[in-house]
Design an enzyme around this catalytic site. Structure first.
Site, PDB file in Angstrom:
ATOM      1  N   LYS A  47       0.848  -1.201   0.000  1.00 44.69           N
ATOM      2  CA  LYS A  47       0.000   0.000   0.000  1.00 44.69           C
ATOM      3  C   LYS A  47       0.882   1.249   0.000  1.00 44.69           C
ATOM      4  O   LYS A  47       2.087   1.166   0.265  1.00 44.69           O
ATOM      5  CB  LYS A  47      -0.905  -0.024   1.230  1.00 44.69           C
ATOM      6  CG  LYS A  47      -0.140   0.029   2.558  1.00 44.69           C
ATOM      7  CD  LYS A  47      -1.044  -0.318   3.726  1.00 44.69           C
ATOM      8  CE  LYS A  47      -0.304  -0.171   5.055  1.00 44.69           C
ATOM      9  NZ  LYS A  47      -1.067  -0.738   6.170  1.00 44.69           N
ATOM     10  N   ARG A 142     -10.781  -0.396  14.453  1.00 49.52           N
ATOM     11  CA  ARG A 142     -10.499   0.423  13.271  1.00 49.52           C
ATOM     12  C   ARG A 142     -10.792  -0.469  12.079  1.00 49.52           C
ATOM     13  O   ARG A 142      -9.932  -1.179  11.612  1.00 49.52           O
ATOM     14  CB  ARG A 142      -9.012   0.846  13.282  1.00 49.52           C
ATOM     15  CG  ARG A 142      -8.615   1.707  12.104  1.00 49.52           C
ATOM     16  CD  ARG A 142      -7.118   1.644  11.815  1.00 49.52           C
ATOM     17  NE  ARG A 142      -6.721   0.402  11.169  1.00 49.52           N
ATOM     18  CZ  ARG A 142      -5.489   0.141  10.719  1.00 49.52           C
ATOM     19  NH1 ARG A 142      -4.534   1.020  10.871  1.00 49.52           N
ATOM     20  NH2 ARG A 142      -5.203  -1.015  10.133  1.00 49.52           N
ATOM     21  N   TYR A 270      14.926  31.114   7.522  1.00 45.34           N
ATOM     22  CA  TYR A 270      13.784  31.830   8.114  1.00 45.34           C
ATOM     23  C   TYR A 270      13.922  31.905   9.641  1.00 45.34           C
ATOM     24  O   TYR A 270      14.230  30.911  10.289  1.00 45.34           O
ATOM     25  CB  TYR A 270      12.479  31.118   7.774  1.00 45.34           C
ATOM     26  CG  TYR A 270      12.057  31.274   6.337  1.00 45.34           C
ATOM     27  CD1 TYR A 270      11.809  32.537   5.794  1.00 45.34           C
ATOM     28  CD2 TYR A 270      11.894  30.166   5.532  1.00 45.34           C
ATOM     29  CE1 TYR A 270      11.406  32.673   4.470  1.00 45.34           C
ATOM     30  CE2 TYR A 270      11.488  30.290   4.206  1.00 45.34           C
ATOM     31  CZ  TYR A 270      11.251  31.550   3.689  1.00 45.34           C
ATOM     32  OH  TYR A 270      10.864  31.682   2.380  1.00 45.34           O
ATOM     33  N   MET A 318      10.362  25.198   2.346  1.00 44.14           N
ATOM     34  CA  MET A 318       9.472  24.344   1.559  1.00 44.14           C
ATOM     35  C   MET A 318      10.247  23.535   0.523  1.00 44.14           C
ATOM     36  O   MET A 318       9.977  22.355   0.303  1.00 44.14           O
ATOM     37  CB  MET A 318       8.413  25.203   0.847  1.00 44.14           C
ATOM     38  CG  MET A 318       7.374  24.375   0.095  1.00 44.14           C
ATOM     39  SD  MET A 318       6.151  25.386  -0.742  1.00 44.14           S
ATOM     40  CE  MET A 318       5.260  26.079   0.634  1.00 44.14           C
TER      41      MET A 318
HETATM   42  C1  LIG Z   1      -0.400  -1.855   6.634  1.00 45.37           C
HETATM   43  C2  LIG Z   1      -1.013  -3.094   7.052  1.00 45.37           C
HETATM   44  C3  LIG Z   1      -0.237  -4.258   7.185  1.00 45.37           C
HETATM   45  C4  LIG Z   1       1.260  -4.248   7.072  1.00 45.37           C
HETATM   46  O1  LIG Z   1       1.774  -3.719   8.284  1.00 45.37           O
HETATM   47  P1  LIG Z   1       3.343  -3.574   8.513  1.00 45.37           P
HETATM   48  O2  LIG Z   1       3.505  -3.292   9.944  1.00 45.37           O
HETATM   49  O3  LIG Z   1       3.755  -2.435   7.645  1.00 45.37           O
HETATM   50  O4  LIG Z   1       3.948  -4.840   8.093  1.00 45.37           O
HETATM   51  C5  LIG Z   1      -0.890  -5.433   7.494  1.00 45.37           C
HETATM   52  N1  LIG Z   1      -2.230  -5.454   7.666  1.00 45.37           N
HETATM   53  C6  LIG Z   1      -3.001  -4.371   7.551  1.00 45.37           C
HETATM   54  C7  LIG Z   1      -4.462  -4.483   7.758  1.00 45.37           C
HETATM   55  C8  LIG Z   1      -2.421  -3.149   7.257  1.00 45.37           C
HETATM   56  O5  LIG Z   1      -3.186  -2.062   7.154  1.00 45.37           O
END
Ligand SMILES: *Cc1c(COP(=O)(O)O)cnc(C)c1O
Length: 376
Positions: A47, A142, A270, A318
C-alpha cells in the site's frame, strides 16, 4: 559592457536531480529474513506505493523472493499491480471509494469485508462472483467487524456463498499491540482470531485462510502467524518492534545547488534560528518539507557528503535546506545523501524518524512527487 564578458557558470544541465532510489536487493534480503521467522504464506503489503518505494518494484522483488500474496488498500492499487503483470492473489481491505465488485472481479482481486453493511452492499451489486475475506475486529477498533456482529456477518457470507455470489477464502484480523514484541500483548487478539475461525467452521464455511500478523507480529510472535502473515514495513527495512535488523530499501540523494563562505555570526534561514559560531561554509540542497524533509526535527539532523556527516542549518524551507559544511567547501553538483542503508556517515531512515519525533514509515511514505524515482 558586452554580454560576452559576463562569465556565466554552466551548471544546471549537469546536476543530477534529487532522487529516491529503490533497492530491490534489500527487499529480497528482507523477505529472506521474514522467511526465517515463519513457515506461513507471506503476503507482501505494498500500500501507499510500496511505502513510498514503488508498489510494482517492491511487489516484483517480494514475489520473486517467495511472497505468495500481495496486499493493498484499494482495488485501484491492486489493479495497477495486475496491469504490471503480477499474477499472485491480491487482497485489498480498505476500499476508500467503496468496492466496485465488477472491477474487483475483473482484476481477480480479493476483497476484505469488515461489516454486515459492507457485505450487504457487495451482494446488492450485480457482479461476477467475488472472493472475499471476512475482516473481524481483534482489538483495533479500526475497521473489522465487531465481535457482536460476527454471527450475522458469517451468516450473510454463508448465504452469499450458497447463492454463488461470493466465496469466503480468507479471514482477517489485525494486531494493535504487536510492536511491543510481547506475546502476552497479542494473546487476546490470537484468541479472537481462533474464535472467529471456529465460528466460520461451525457455520459451514470450512477453514478460510486466516491471517492476523503484520511485520512485528511476524518477527516476534509465532502464535500470531496462522496461515498467512501480512508484511509491509519489513519489506522496506522497517521493523516496528525494533528487534530485528533489516535492510533499508531506499536512498535519498540531492545535489548541492549553491554554496557560500560566511563569517561567524551569520544567521541562516527563516527566523534566523541558526547563527554560525565560526567562519564556515554553507551548502544548499534542493529538498524541503514539500519533498518530505521533516520541518520539525532535532538539531543533530544531518546529511552525508563524501563520507562525512554535516548538520542541517536553520529551518527547513518548503523547497530547500542549508547544510553547514564547516571548513569544507564542496563544488556545486556534489551529491549529498539524506538517508540510505549505507552505514557510516549516512543517516538511516530510523535516524530521521528519531530526529523528527515520528516513525520511519512517515519518512519513507512522505517523500514528495518532485523527487525523481529510480531503481538500483
Ligand atoms: C499496513 C497493514 C499491514 C502491514 O503492516 P506492517 O507493519 O507495515 O507490516 C498489514 N495489515 C493491515 C491491515 C495493514 O493495514
Amino acid at each position: 559592457m558586452s554580454r560576452a564578458s559576463v562569465a556565466v557558470p554552466r551548471r544546471s544541465g549537469a546536476l543530477r536531480p534529487p532522487t529516491l532510489q529503490t533497492l530491490p536487493v534489500a527487499v529480497t534480503a528482507n523477505v529472506a529474513k521474514v522467511r526465517g521467522r515463519t513457515r506461513s504464506t507471506i503476503m507482501a503489503v505494498v500500500k501507499a506505493d510500496g511505502y513510498g518505494h514503488g508498489a510494482v518494484t517492491v511487489a516484483r522483488a517480494a514475489v520473486a523472493a517467495g511472497a505468495g500474496w500481495l496486499g493493498t488498500t484499494s482495488v485501484a492499487e491492486a489493479s495497477a499491480l495486475r496491469g504490471a503483470g503480477l499474477t499472485v492473489p491480491i487482497l485489498t481491505w480498505l476500499h476508500p471509494g467503496g468496492v466496485d465488485a465488477e472491477t474487483a472481479a475483473a482484476a481477480r482481486v480479493d476483497v476484505a469485508v469488515g461489516s454486515v453493511d459492507e457485505l450487504g452492499a457487495l451482494l446488492a451489486q450485480a457482479a461476477p462472483m467475488l472472493r472475499i475475506h471476512l475482516h473481524v475486529d481483534t482489538g483495533m477498533s479500526r475497521g473489522g467487524c465487531p465481535r457482536a456482529q460476527w454471527d450475522e456477518l458469517i451468516g450473510l457470507a454463508r448465504r452469499g456463498q450458497q447463492a454463488r455470489r461470493v466465496r469466503v477464502v480468507g479471514m482477517m484480523g489485525h494486531l494493535p499491540l504487536a510492536d511491543r514484541a510481547d506475546p502476552a500483548a497479542n494473546a487476546s487478539a490470537v484468541a479472537d482470531m481462533r474464535a472467529a475461525q471456529q465460528a466460520a467452521r461451525l457455520a459451514g464455511l470450512g477453514s478460510p485462510l486466516a491471517h492476523l500478523a503484520a511485520t512485528s507480529g511476524t518477527l516476534t510472535d509465532p502464535a500470531t502467524h496462522f496461515g498467512m502473515v501480512r508484511v509491509g514495513a519489513g519489506l522496506v527495512g522497517i521493523d516496528p518492534s525494533e528487534t530485528v535488523e533489516l535492510h533499508g530499501a531506499s536512498r535519498l540523494t540531492a545535489p548541492i545547488v549553491h554554496t557560500a563562505a560566511v563569517e561567524a555570526g551569520t544567521a541562516v534561514g527563516y527566523g534566523g534560528t541558526y547563527v554560525t559560531d565560526r567562519a564556515t561554509h554553507l551548502s544548499v540542497l534542493p529538498l524541503g518539507y514539500a519533498d518530505g524533509i521533516p520541518r520539525e526535527r532535532l538539531p543533530q539532523a544531518g546529511v552525508e557528503i563524501l563520507g562525512r556527516r554535516f548538520p542541517v542549518a536553520g529551518r527547513v524551507s518548503m523547497d530547500q535546506i542549508v547544510i553547514d559544511t564547516g571548513a569544507l567547501s564542496f563544488p556545486v553538483g556534489t551529491s549529498a545523501t539524506v538517508f540510505g542503508p549505507d552505514g557510516g556517515a549516512t543517516p538511516t531512515v530510523q535516524e530521521w524518524a528519531r530526529w523528527a519525533g515520528t516513525i520511519p514509515h512517515t519518512i519513507v511514505t512522505g517523500i514528495g512527487p518532485r523527487v525523481k524515482r529510480s531503481i538500483a
